[in-house]
Design an enzyme around this catalytic site. Sequence first.
Site, PDB file in Angstrom:
ATOM      1  N   ASP A   1      64.422  55.463  59.623  1.00 20.26           N
ATOM      2  CA  ASP A   1      65.674  54.764  59.388  1.00 20.26           C
ATOM      3  C   ASP A   1      66.218  55.182  58.017  1.00 20.26           C
ATOM      4  O   ASP A   1      65.475  55.693  57.170  1.00 20.26           O
ATOM      5  CB  ASP A   1      65.426  53.254  59.440  1.00 20.26           C
ATOM      6  CG  ASP A   1      66.682  52.458  59.143  1.00 20.26           C
ATOM      7  OD1 ASP A   1      67.721  52.753  59.750  1.00 20.26           O
ATOM      8  OD2 ASP A   1      66.614  51.557  58.288  1.00 20.26           O
TER       9      ASP A   1
ATOM     10  N   ASP B   1      65.059  47.986  64.046  1.00 19.09           N
ATOM     11  CA  ASP B   1      63.984  48.971  64.166  1.00 19.09           C
ATOM     12  C   ASP B   1      62.753  48.399  64.856  1.00 19.09           C
ATOM     13  O   ASP B   1      61.803  49.144  65.134  1.00 19.09           O
ATOM     14  CB  ASP B   1      63.565  49.477  62.775  1.00 19.09           C
ATOM     15  CG  ASP B   1      64.710  50.108  62.012  1.00 19.09           C
ATOM     16  OD1 ASP B   1      65.442  50.903  62.621  1.00 19.09           O
ATOM     17  OD2 ASP B   1      64.874  49.794  60.823  1.00 19.09           O
TER      18      ASP B   1
END
Length: 747
Positions: free
Chosen positions: A443, A628
């Site tokens: 990320d 996530d």
Amino acid sequence: MSTDNTLWARPALAAQVLAPRRDGRSDVLLRVPALADARRTVMLQSTLEALPGVTRVRVEVTARRLHITFDAARIGLPDLLDACHASACPAQPLRRELLDDPLHHQANDALKRLAVAGLFTMQAMMFALVLYLGVIDRVDASTRQLFRWLEMLAATPVIGYAAIPFFRHALRDLRARRAGIDVPIAIAVLLIYLASAWNTLAGHGAIWFDSATMLIFVLLTGRYLELRARRRHHDLDAASTDNLPLLATRRDAAGTWETVAALELEPGDRLRVSEGSVVPADGILACAQARLDTSHHDGESRVRHVDQGQPVESGSLVLDAPIELTVTRAGSATSATRRRQLAEEAARQRARTDGAADAGVGRFIAGVLGLAAATAAFWLWHDPARAFDTVIAVLVVACPCAFALATPATLTRAMSVLARRGVMLTRPQALAALADVDHALVDKTGTLTRPQLDAAATLTHNNIEPRQALAWAAALAHGSSHPVAQAVLRANAATPATASDIQVSAGGGISGRLDGRALRLGRAGFACPGHADDDALWLADAHGPLARFALVESLRPGARSAMQALQQAGIHVAIASGDSAPRVAAIAAQLDIADHHARQSPDAKFERVRAAQAAGHRVLVVGDGSNDAAALAAADVSASLAGATDLARHHADLLLGDDLSQLTLARALARRAVRTMRHNRRWGLTWNAIAIPLAACGLVPPWLAALGMSASSLIVVLNALRLEAPDAPPAAGPHHDQPARWQERTA
């Protein structure tokens, strides 16, 4: 009694948080952020324990929780909440499902069995020492028999209580027709104990109680340390797996607003969500516009502007002003709940994979059992008098202690080493996967980057010096752990002054008083209402704005070296972010990462992980947002950092600090740990290849087999204790980190 607390007397709300007990009392779990203060914790516990009807107060400091058992007929939940509020420790009831904590019960059970095993193993070893010394210096028969009885009495609690999990797991494996590691352990321990007990009762023959008890104690130690690490990770996030509120404000048929349980919401209901509150259900915005902080589910710290008629997702934080929306999905159908369920399902699938028996170990165990049966058949035909002792010797020699200890001993050591370096390993099985990953999905926002003040772009008003404005801002920021507040503190070189009356407004900013002056620090809508909102940070007083601090994204410490190290190790690195394409491309260019993807939803990240795994890759996911979580849970191994959302940390295998270089260190240690486990297994195979044929031929008496088995296990443990983390990587230069030479030393 406060109005808000009286709501918890309603049956619909109480049913969500109270768990009735068989004795008529009730349990409730409260989240109390103030438990971080030790002084407040002691005062609150004393206050609650003094209340009539409260029978037990268990404080879970790490999880910031209170588990209270009380008599609902004598005291109500609102009274408990009022007592917390009066002690300056506001509390929020948590869902009753969180009271069912299997890890807590498992850890307590494992600790009790370990204590019994340790105490009585020590006694058995002391009694056995007398018998071993008696081989050299003969003792009289009555003394020898006395110590044989004492050793059996000491071993009985270990076999009859501490070893029960091994017998239970072995029985489960046998019913499933698979050769688990606990099968030969249970068979060997049980036969050793029964044979030793028979010889003790008969008054002649060898006994091996000490070998059986020592094996159980060592195995229980490794498993308990692993369970304790899992328990600590669970405590960090147990109260945070779902941030949706339990209460909601709904318009009734008469047009008035009422407070109801969030579970009572239905599609079509009209909701009102106040400023600073979390949206309890999915819906369509009914008012003109809204400003929302959606970082909990999309991972991005930028404010989202929503116009009338556009969707609003549950879990969003309302900024600036109250909003109204029409419910479209509530309860278990909300997007936040579905994201969590997706992550949990991925975690369950990975747990099933972790629990599958290792094929090599299974074949070895099947071979040991087959060899023991063949040995028994041969000696029953050749010399029945020696058959039992020979089979016992074979089982003792071939008992897979090295196999059983190779992995837990190494993992326990690795967990300890990582903990000293600030890394928590929450799923020990992930260490081997970390050593073998060939694909990494990372990320951006909060993981590779973090907010930073651009001092050159600071604008001030009323002839205030930028340095003075920054000092005032730092005095307020000192009272918050928000990433933007930490960016202010990093930009301020001087020691910040102490502000008073500090209050943090969720999604807005910080207010307080400095030298009698009221100051506000935060977004434009919070600090100086009326000014156009932007991505900057504003400082203002009662008369207007004092300074505007520009915020920019900067690479997190260690990000460059970590990404370079992964790429140099042959790992394909990709960025998947929910941010805009230009911002993602800019960071990817700084890190020389060609594979990058913007505007990635939680489902898109999850599908990328699954696609890579379907192509045969071992995937590492590094993230910090709740968006996530599904990808983290689905990955072969996952990592999260300090400051990540609760849901992201809940599904991460590795909890890092603030420096991404810890990921490189963890992978280097993982490679070393895998090599150590392989060495230990090779040693176990070598030992068995030499000792088993000798035992099967009747050349190794059982007592010597027991000593050899113990020595083999000791070698495995000592080899695991040699495991150490590699040297820290060299300090990064002003423009580029240089991980290559360090990476070569750790390969």
